[in-house]
Design an enzyme around this catalytic site. Structure first.
Site, mmCIF file in Angstrom:
data_model
loop_
_atom_site.group_PDB
_atom_site.id
_atom_site.type_symbol
_atom_site.label_atom_id
_atom_site.label_comp_id
_atom_site.label_asym_id
_atom_site.label_seq_id
_atom_site.Cartn_x
_atom_site.Cartn_y
_atom_site.Cartn_z
ATOM 1 N N ASP A 61 -44.030 -37.879 54.091
ATOM 2 C CA ASP A 61 -44.230 -36.970 55.223
ATOM 3 C C ASP A 61 -44.762 -35.665 54.647
ATOM 4 O O ASP A 61 -44.846 -35.502 53.423
ATOM 5 C CB ASP A 61 -42.902 -36.766 55.968
ATOM 6 N N HIS A 62 -45.101 -34.736 55.520
ATOM 7 C CA HIS A 62 -45.687 -33.472 55.089
ATOM 8 C C HIS A 62 -44.649 -32.351 55.068
ATOM 9 O O HIS A 62 -44.246 -31.866 56.132
ATOM 10 C CB HIS A 62 -46.813 -33.063 56.044
ATOM 11 N N VAL A 92 -43.164 -33.573 60.645
ATOM 12 C CA VAL A 92 -42.727 -34.721 61.451
ATOM 13 C C VAL A 92 -43.847 -35.755 61.562
ATOM 14 O O VAL A 92 -44.269 -36.150 62.634
ATOM 15 C CB VAL A 92 -42.235 -34.288 62.853
ATOM 16 N N HIS A 93 -44.320 -36.180 60.396
ATOM 17 C CA HIS A 93 -45.383 -37.182 60.302
ATOM 18 C C HIS A 93 -44.936 -38.353 59.424
ATOM 19 O O HIS A 93 -45.700 -38.861 58.610
ATOM 20 C CB HIS A 93 -46.655 -36.565 59.715
ATOM 21 N N MET A 94 -43.704 -38.802 59.585
ATOM 22 C CA MET A 94 -43.147 -39.823 58.708
ATOM 23 C C MET A 94 -43.964 -41.115 58.755
ATOM 24 O O MET A 94 -44.319 -41.605 59.821
ATOM 25 C CB MET A 94 -41.700 -40.124 59.092
#
Length: 458
Positions: free
Chosen positions: A261-262, A400-402
């Site tokens: 994720d970021h 929130v880019h899992m």
């Protein structure tokens, strides 16, 4: 099908268009309050909002947080910032998966969108998702200063963030129209799609090595000839683990292991500009840049034109586009039926800490180049590595880019079939081997589009 988020809505809608018999099970609700429709609002990301699953997580040792995930039709596309940026060629080509190169994914990006600004064969004109860049009264005054500051600092222009070209500074495409956030369910789920909301799936029913349906909370069984999990990168692996599919289960696969994720921090800023137009999307300009090791761009600075709280500062989101760290999702040993245990393990690698410093300092340079006034961190913090590391740790969050909790090549094959289990597929960002360098919404929808071809051709 389980999950009416970005990929699940696209997949269900396309399959029904082809005459398939689909029942779409969604744990959340279909009711959309005004703040879910309003592209200018992030109210549904607050922990106590009914549209938010609000998962407790550990970003790094000693840094707990609560992470939002959409809880209703459209999933996280119904509560996020409506940023519509595709994976870049280096993302897809780097996954090394047959059928998933950038050129092979491009038709699905195109099929999904109705780009109202850019034309040509590499942009969609007839898809269900409208795509616009900020313009006219919806374009905040800081956007042009952001782009001018980036140019002044020597960064190239990137006027079309979805062209697949080199990284640079440019306006951010948005899946919104006239102030309305067009989530995936709104775009894809017509009246012909059978949707059952409030249907919390606890596990996949297995007969030997074949999926025969799913079990809902309360014990109800829903039988199916084929099961597709599209519940998102948190709920999908959670369902798999509860079904005995995982590192310690009878069907041993590395579910939940090695996700990415970021990591991000928000640099506050002030300007004398009037407030953004009520219909304006929140994120309007971005600089994607190479810190010296990744020509495709390994960090980014994203401009938010609306404060998170009334009267507060604006923000520049500083993030790693290509993190080296990997996280783990497991069932909670004390409560396997409850929320999973999610450990991001952010910034454990010096390479990630170094590049995060670079992102924050780049944002500060943009402010000094005419964008606005920095309100934090102080100069004696910004200029000293260990002090800046401390500031970043104290303000750390996630984009929130899992991705990668049920990755292609580890848990599913290139056609999204779970290894060793007949009749079970996964179709959401769980399957991406690594997180794309930019946002995930457009790529998640493209997964649904591609999965429709895979499932229909099975």
């Amino acid at each position: 099908m389980v999950g009416a988020g970005a990929a699940g809505s696209a997949l269900a809608g396309r399959l029904v268009e082809r005459g398939a018999d689909v029942l779409l099970l969604e744990a959340g609700t279909a009711e959309r309050p005004p703040e879910v429709r309003d592209v200018g609002s992030l109210a549904a990301t607050l922990p106590d909002h009914p549209w938010n699953w609000a998962y407790p997580v550990l970003l790094r040792r000693g840094t707990p947080a609560v992470v939002p995930r959409g809880r209703g039709l459209g999933g996280s596309t119904a509560i996020n910032g409506a940023v519509w940026t595709r994976a870049v060629p280096a993302d897809a080509d780097g996954w090394g998966v047959p059928g998933w190169t950038y050129e092979e994914l491009l038709p699905y990006f195109v099929r999904a969108e109705r780009d109202l600004d850019e034309q040509g064969p590499r942009h969609g004109a007839d898809g269900p998702v409208p795509v616009r860049r900020p313009a006219g009264q919806l374009r905040h005054a800081t956007v042009d200063r952001f782009l001018a500051a980036a140019e002044r600092l020597g960064y190239p222009a990137e006027p079309d963030k979805n062209a697949g070209g080199p990284p640079g500074a440019g306006p951010v495409p948005s899946n919104s129209l006239d102030g309305v956030r067009v989530d995936a369910a709104t775009a894809y789920l017509g009246p012909r799609v059978r949707v059952r909301t409030g249907a919390v799936v606890t596990r996949v029913r297995l007969q030997g090595s074949r999926a025969t349906g799913v079990e809902l909370a309360g014990g109800e069984i829903v039988e199916a000839g084929q099961v597709v999990l599209a519940a998102g990168a948190v709920a999908t692996p959670q369902i798999l683990l509860r079904s005995g599919i995982g590192p310690a289960g009878p069907h041993e696969l590395p579910v939940g292991q090695g996700f990415s994720d970021h990591p991000a921090v928000y640099l506050p800023m002030r300007t004398d500009d009037p407030p953004a137009h009520p219909h304006a999307p929140i994120a309007q300009a971005a600089l994607h840049l190479d810190t010296g090791a990744d020509p495709a761009g390994d960090v980014w600075v994203l401009q938010f034109v609306r404060p998170f709280a009334a009267g507060g500062d604006l923000h520049l989101m500083c993030a790693l586009g290509l993190p080296h760290g990997r996280g783990e999702l497991t069932l909670h040993p004390a409560d396997p039926a409850g929320p999973p245990r999610i450990e991001y393990r952010y910034l454990q690698e010096e390479s990630d800490r170094r590049r995060m410093r670079h992102a924050v300092r780049t944002a500060a340079e943009l402010l000094r180049a005419g964008l606005g006034t920095r309100t934090a961190p102080d100069g004696d913090v910004l200029g000293v590595d260990h002090r800046l590391d401390g500031w970043i740790a104290a303000h750390l969050t996630t984009a929130v880019h899992m991705c990668g909790t049920a990755a292609i090549g580890r848990v599913v094959d290139a056609e999204l079939r779970v290894y060793g289990i007949e009749g079970l597929r996964v179709a959401d960002t769980s399957v991406l081997p690594t997180v794309p360098r930019r946002g995930t919404a457009a790529t998640a929808v493209a997964i649904g589009e591609k999965a429709a071809d895979l499932v229909a051709g099975a």
